[in-house]
Structures are given as C-alpha cells and as structure tokens.
Design an enzyme around this catalytic site. Sequence first.
Site, PDB file in Angstrom:
ATOM      1  N   GLU A  52       1.014  -1.303   0.126  1.00 23.57           N
ATOM      2  CA  GLU A  52      -0.027   0.081  -0.027  1.00 23.57           C
ATOM      3  C   GLU A  52       0.863   1.236  -0.060  1.00 23.57           C
ATOM      4  OE1 GLU A  52      -2.036  -2.877   2.951  1.00 23.57           O
ATOM      5  OE2 GLU A  52      -0.066  -2.635   1.953  1.00 23.57           O
ATOM      6  N   ASP A 200      24.646 -37.416   0.684  1.00 18.51           N
ATOM      7  CA  ASP A 200      24.825 -36.428  -0.622  1.00 18.51           C
ATOM      8  C   ASP A 200      25.661 -35.211  -0.310  1.00 18.51           C
ATOM      9  OD1 ASP A 200      23.055 -38.131  -1.766  1.00 18.51           O
ATOM     10  OD2 ASP A 200      21.331 -37.281  -1.548  1.00 18.51           O
TER      11      ASP A 200
END
Length: 363
Positions: A52, A200
């Site tokens: 706004e 990983d």
Amino acid sequence: MQKEKFMLEALKEANKCTEKVCPNPKVGCVIVKNGKIVGRGFHAFFGKEHAEVNALKKAGKNAKNAEVYVTLEPCSHYGKTPPCTEALIKAGVKKVFIGVKDPSKKVSGKGIKKLKNAGIAVVSGIMEKECSELIYGFKLRHEKEKPFIALKNAMSLDGKITDFQEKSKWISGKESLKKVQELRKEFDAVLVSSNTVKKDNPKLTCRIKGCENPIRIILDAELTTKINSKVYTEKGKTIVFCAMNTNEKKIKEFEAKGINVIKVKGKKINGFNELNLSEVVKKIAGQGINSVLVEGGSKLNYSFLKEKLVNKIYLFVAPIILGGKNSKQFVAGNGFELNKAVKAGKIDLNELGTDLLMEIELK
C-alpha cells in the site's frame, strides 16, 4: 467486473515479488482514480515498505479521494514498518477494496475497523479465492500453526528414486533440475533428513542468479551430521532439529557456527531417536516460515504423509525403468491400508524436456 479487473492487477503486482518476504505474505496493491490506475505497489522485501505504501508513493497527490485495491487487509499495527492503515488515512483515499481478511490475530478485522472509523468505505472479499491462494502458507501458519508443506522427488516410471546400488543423481533431466531451483526460489525453506546430508552432502542453495537462498532445515535427532557439511557452511540461515536428550556439548558446537538448534520431542525406534514431526512443523511455523519444500528420501516422505502434514507433491517422472527389489521407491515405510490410502486431489501435468512433472494437491 470493474472490481475484479483492478483486483486482478493487484494480484499481478503481488506476484512481482521475487524475494522471500517471510514471515510476511506476498501482497499487491493498485490505486485507482477516475477509472485509471494511478499507483502500483507490492511488498518486495521483509522489513521494507508494504504494498500500500509503495502504491501511495507512486500515486502521490492522486491518491486523495481515490480507490484502493489490495489483496490482503491492510495492517493496523507497528512492526518493522508503520501501519498501512495510517498511510491510507493520511493520503485521503475514499474507498478500499480488500481481497481477503488478514488471518493473523494482530490484524484480523482491525485494519478494516480502523479504516471505517476514519470514514473510509471498505469492501472485502473481492476475488477472495485467488487472494487466499496467494497467502496460503501464511494463512495455514496463523490458523493451523503449520506452514504449507510440499514433497519433491524425482523418480523413474516404475516409482524408483534410486537404482539397486542406491545411486540417485541425475534421474531427471536438466529442465527438471532448473525447475527445482525455481521451487527453491519460491519456497521459504528446504527440509532434509540427516541421512541426505551424510549421503549427498548437499548445499541446498538456490542457483538462480541473484536469488536469496532458502532457509535450510535439517532433521538430525542425535546431531550426527558433520559440522563442516556444505549445508552448514553455505551463506544463509540454517535450522537443525534434534531430540530433547541430545548432548549439550554437540548443541553448543553447532550454535557456535551460527546454526539455530531446536529441541523437540521424539521416541526411540530400533534404538534410534525419531523426532515428532507434528512438533517439528509447529516449531517451524513458530519461526515465521510460511512454506517448506521437503527434499527427502522414501522414509521421510512416508513419515510426512503418515502424519498428514503434506499439502502438495512435486513428482518429476523420468522416462526410464530401474526395477530391482532393492531400489528405493518414492514412499517406503509400512505402507497404507487401501481404505486409508493417501488421496490425491487436483493433478497438473507438465512436460519438462523428456520428463513429466506431476503437481499433485492432496485432499
């Protein structure tokens, strides 16, 4: 139709946000005078001006006696920035159209009340469904004390996420890998288990140029991951969840590296601590995180589905068949009885190179 036309423009503004604004949601706003848009704005960064205020700046003097279209109820409290309601009142706008009421207790209904008390007409519920979808994670966090949670996995045509040697890298193609980076840009946080970190050693970063890294969340009940793992050394915020009885010396070692360690309840299964996922999710919401992308293995997928914590699944299906009784599948665990199976709702299918992306909403 005019109301929907301008609210659609406000929605377009909201979607211009390319940064993570959590704990806030995306918000867009347009200011209209004599049927023409004179100001546009969106919430670009957490701690910066709200939609706004940015729209009012663009409108300038034209904001007086203008109409405002905003996707979310304007805030009425002081936070990182002053209340948007005060800015609208000061600018002299005459009417505010709101997409959806703010679900947070700090704002809900108070912003509307403040505007009305100042003599500004307020109409709410304009394109409410679309505006609600825009803040779905924010809404879940405030109403259900959980963020929006999605599972992400790549698998073969026969549902395998690894081959029989437990190799899983490059199941999907480059187009799918690019989409994963886009998801990491979109979601506030990425979550994995300690097994993924050990196996990983991922960075869990967003590789799109200029993209802010997601918050990394690691489930590590006994803090057995190495402190020099890539996920802990990359730039950005990292949260680790561990069990209540975790060694305090280990916790302090992680905290000394700037890692936020949070204890949650758990239980011993086969001699190992397993964290209470419902409590984990509640704690994540307490950190102001609106959306989480779970990039786990089959066991973690099962746990999240079993606890009914998942809102959506992204399945990248590669045109290959892996087979093998020892090849890990998308969901492991004990499985579900037929009458208690996880049920899909809407399913969107998209081709990504040679892969197929299934976006599955859960009931």
